[in-house]
Design an enzyme around this catalytic site. Sequence first.
Site, PDB file in Angstrom:
ATOM      1  N   CYS A 108      12.380 -68.483 -63.195  1.00 54.93           N
ATOM      2  CA  CYS A 108      13.554 -69.299 -62.904  1.00 54.93           C
ATOM      3  C   CYS A 108      13.651 -70.482 -63.840  1.00 54.93           C
ATOM      4  CB  CYS A 108      13.518 -69.810 -61.476  1.00 54.93           C
ATOM      5  SG  CYS A 108      13.345 -68.486 -60.313  1.00 54.93           S
ATOM      6  N   SER A 157      12.126 -65.045 -49.223  1.00 53.20           N
ATOM      7  CA  SER A 157      12.845 -64.230 -50.189  1.00 53.20           C
ATOM      8  C   SER A 157      12.304 -62.801 -50.188  1.00 53.20           C
ATOM      9  CB  SER A 157      12.667 -64.858 -51.573  1.00 53.20           C
ATOM     10  OG  SER A 157      13.310 -64.080 -52.532  1.00 53.20           O
ATOM     11  N   HIS A 166      13.051 -60.218 -51.701  1.00 59.08           N
ATOM     12  CA  HIS A 166      12.936 -59.457 -52.965  1.00 59.08           C
ATOM     13  C   HIS A 166      11.606 -59.727 -53.665  1.00 59.08           C
ATOM     14  CE1 HIS A 166      13.563 -62.224 -56.412  1.00 59.08           C
ATOM     15  NE2 HIS A 166      14.328 -62.928 -55.604  1.00 59.08           N
TER      16      HIS A 166
END
Lengths: 381, 403
Positions: free
Chosen positions: A322, A198, A200
């Site tokens: 998350c 990922s 980001h």
Amino acid sequence: MIYFDQSATTQPYPEVISSYSEAAGRFFANPASLHPLGTEAEQVTEQAKEKIARQFNLENYDILSVSGATEANNMVLQGAAQMYKNRGDHIVTTVLEHASVYETAKRLESEGFRVTFVSPDDDGTISAEKVINEITDQTILVSVIHVSHELGTILPVEEIGRKIKDYPKARFHVDHVQGACKLPINIEKSGIDYVSLSPHKLHGLKGSGLLFKRKSALLKPQMNGGGQQGANRPGTENTAGLAAAAKALRISEENRGAYVNDIRRLNEYLSSELAKIPGVEINSPENRSPFILNVSVPGMKAEAIVQSLAKKDIYISTKSACSSNDIHAPSRILAEAGFEHKRASSALRLSMSYKNSMDEVCEVIQAMNRVVSEMKEVKNS
Amino acid sequence: MKYDFMLIRYAELAIKGKNRKKFEQILEKNIRQALKPFDGAKTSRSFGRIFIELNGHEEEKIAEAIKPVYGIYSFSPAVRTESNEKAMQENALWMLNDAFGNQHGTFKVSVRRTDKTYPVSSQEMNHVIGGYLLRNLTDKSVDVHDPDVEVNVEIREDATYILCKRYEGMKGLPVGSSGKSLLMLSGGLDSPVAGIYALKKGVTLEAVHFHSPPYTNDRAKKKAEDLARVMTRYGGRIKLHTVSFTEIQKAIRQQIPDNYEITVTRRFMLRIAEKIAEETGAKAVVTGESLGQVASQTLESMHAINAVTAFPVLRPLLTAEKLDIVEDAKKFGTHDISTRPYDDCCTIFLPAESKTKPKPEKAARYESWLDIEQLVAEAVSAREIQIIDAKDSGINEEISELF
């Protein structure tokens, strides 16, 4: 602003943003179009992938661009389960996984697959043997997180990978999101079939994740469409997103070489100073990523600490972002890792990147000290 | 512990006689070429072997780099150590473990003692080392007749040398030892595989690719470049001649009956290839033709096409099965490039029907309506020549700043 929530996401490098905007403006054509504009866009797409493949020393892998690591993890768990269900019905994973692996595994369980969730030992870690011992002749997939996003626990994925080679039926997936460009692993040599990434989390942009897939390891596609990316993941390819991802990974890798030892020192100092604050307990194991430190202040509301620190312009997390939707529930991961309820429900995650400094660490320690003692007074009065 | 050098064996049978020395020189040069990215890795020759001093480079990286070099029979990483029991035993154990990985299996120890002043005999040393290995290994046993792995220990005056792990080489002859050929390189599966087979026999290659601008996609041309780039792994740099075929194809379309178009097209390509071969000093033309695979590759077709040249046309895949060619393409790393979906020039103007039994006389008669010599000369002189180098990454510098 002191930003210690780098494992949730990061601020993009300015170079990454300019790469994105240049590629998005100049190479806007559909890389699958036959005309020369398409060829140019395709060239950018392919060369970004080539750069990424080289950085991770991958020769026999497809680099797939996806929307994020959540998609990558879903693609691997569901895709491999469906592709190889004729070989067996068993999946091995751990309780430390990110929700996108854990919940997908739960769903596969409800659909008839058998899933073993390996728990950590008393020292907080999971040994390679412990994972390998769960493999049976029905095991088709082993999915292990490299660095736990909540606790920072490092799992021995290279060793697991080498040992899985003795079980040719079992494919091996590594969620490398918190490890990439921080704690490098030898993917190809360790026999890892799928890797989720990922950018980001590495000062790249949201909306562009990566999945590395060994060419010989298959996946049943989870979407139907125009057959792009070998039909593994259809949809117009995200040329600019890939260029930006390649750039973010490259700069992060350069920074790793330059600063990883500094980060290690910051983490050790942070941990030893926070441990001195009465009421604070360190949850992360000794063998942890230098980028993550998880602590609890049992008896205090974690969210209250996060908000009081935010008033001082310091930003940290409770559990992983998350799974922060239900803010009062204890961390699923800490609870399953064996922490008692009081500790699991008061956990705080401080996560750093190459951009953080010792001055910031000192300020965080001071602020934590003040916030914890203030809150104690409120409770006692 | 670490490896100190790599010992390379080459196929001795293939290089008997006077040429042997030349072969060895060429092979060593090709190995040096493959080692270019590794500063300090040095080669030397002695006793019919080539040695690479690793100078700190990882043995596996070096193995990967020299693996595609033709003319190598097999190779083994080796350790140089002091001539004392403990050092020999410990190194042998480490090397045996490295050779086996996680596998179970059998081994044997063979000690040679060229330093006769060493106080213990070879036989005894076999036991000293073999016994130590057995005590320290589980799941491994000795098999002196057919071992999976052999530990070779050579005690010399200056030091002791130990070999264990063994990599298979590509065999064949060193590229550059058998003269030069020109490969007709389309974007398909067959021609790069045929080219790599020619390299295996020691042939140096140049390649000619035909395209039809503006009707063909640039990606078709890039395909040929990328294929040539893969081939450089096996044969060093390759000169790629790209010929624009559009004018000739237009002329053929206008003048030649449909069912002879393919035959005449091929004949023109071969004439052009012959001219380029003459210029570059190539002594033969290599094609990916396989007997009966398509209409233009029947024996009659080959006969009719071949009639335009006196050059030998080498067809390494003549009798190969398509499935085997596909497997080879995967193994050589050309498959994924060849299967990219872009048409090259021969499929752009493809007629609906073509003759499976064309006659050379008929083809010649139809062609007599065209100015053959001029068409060929123009195509040859307008060709574009590029050198494809192994070092050339294929990454476009102009856009590389984006990453």
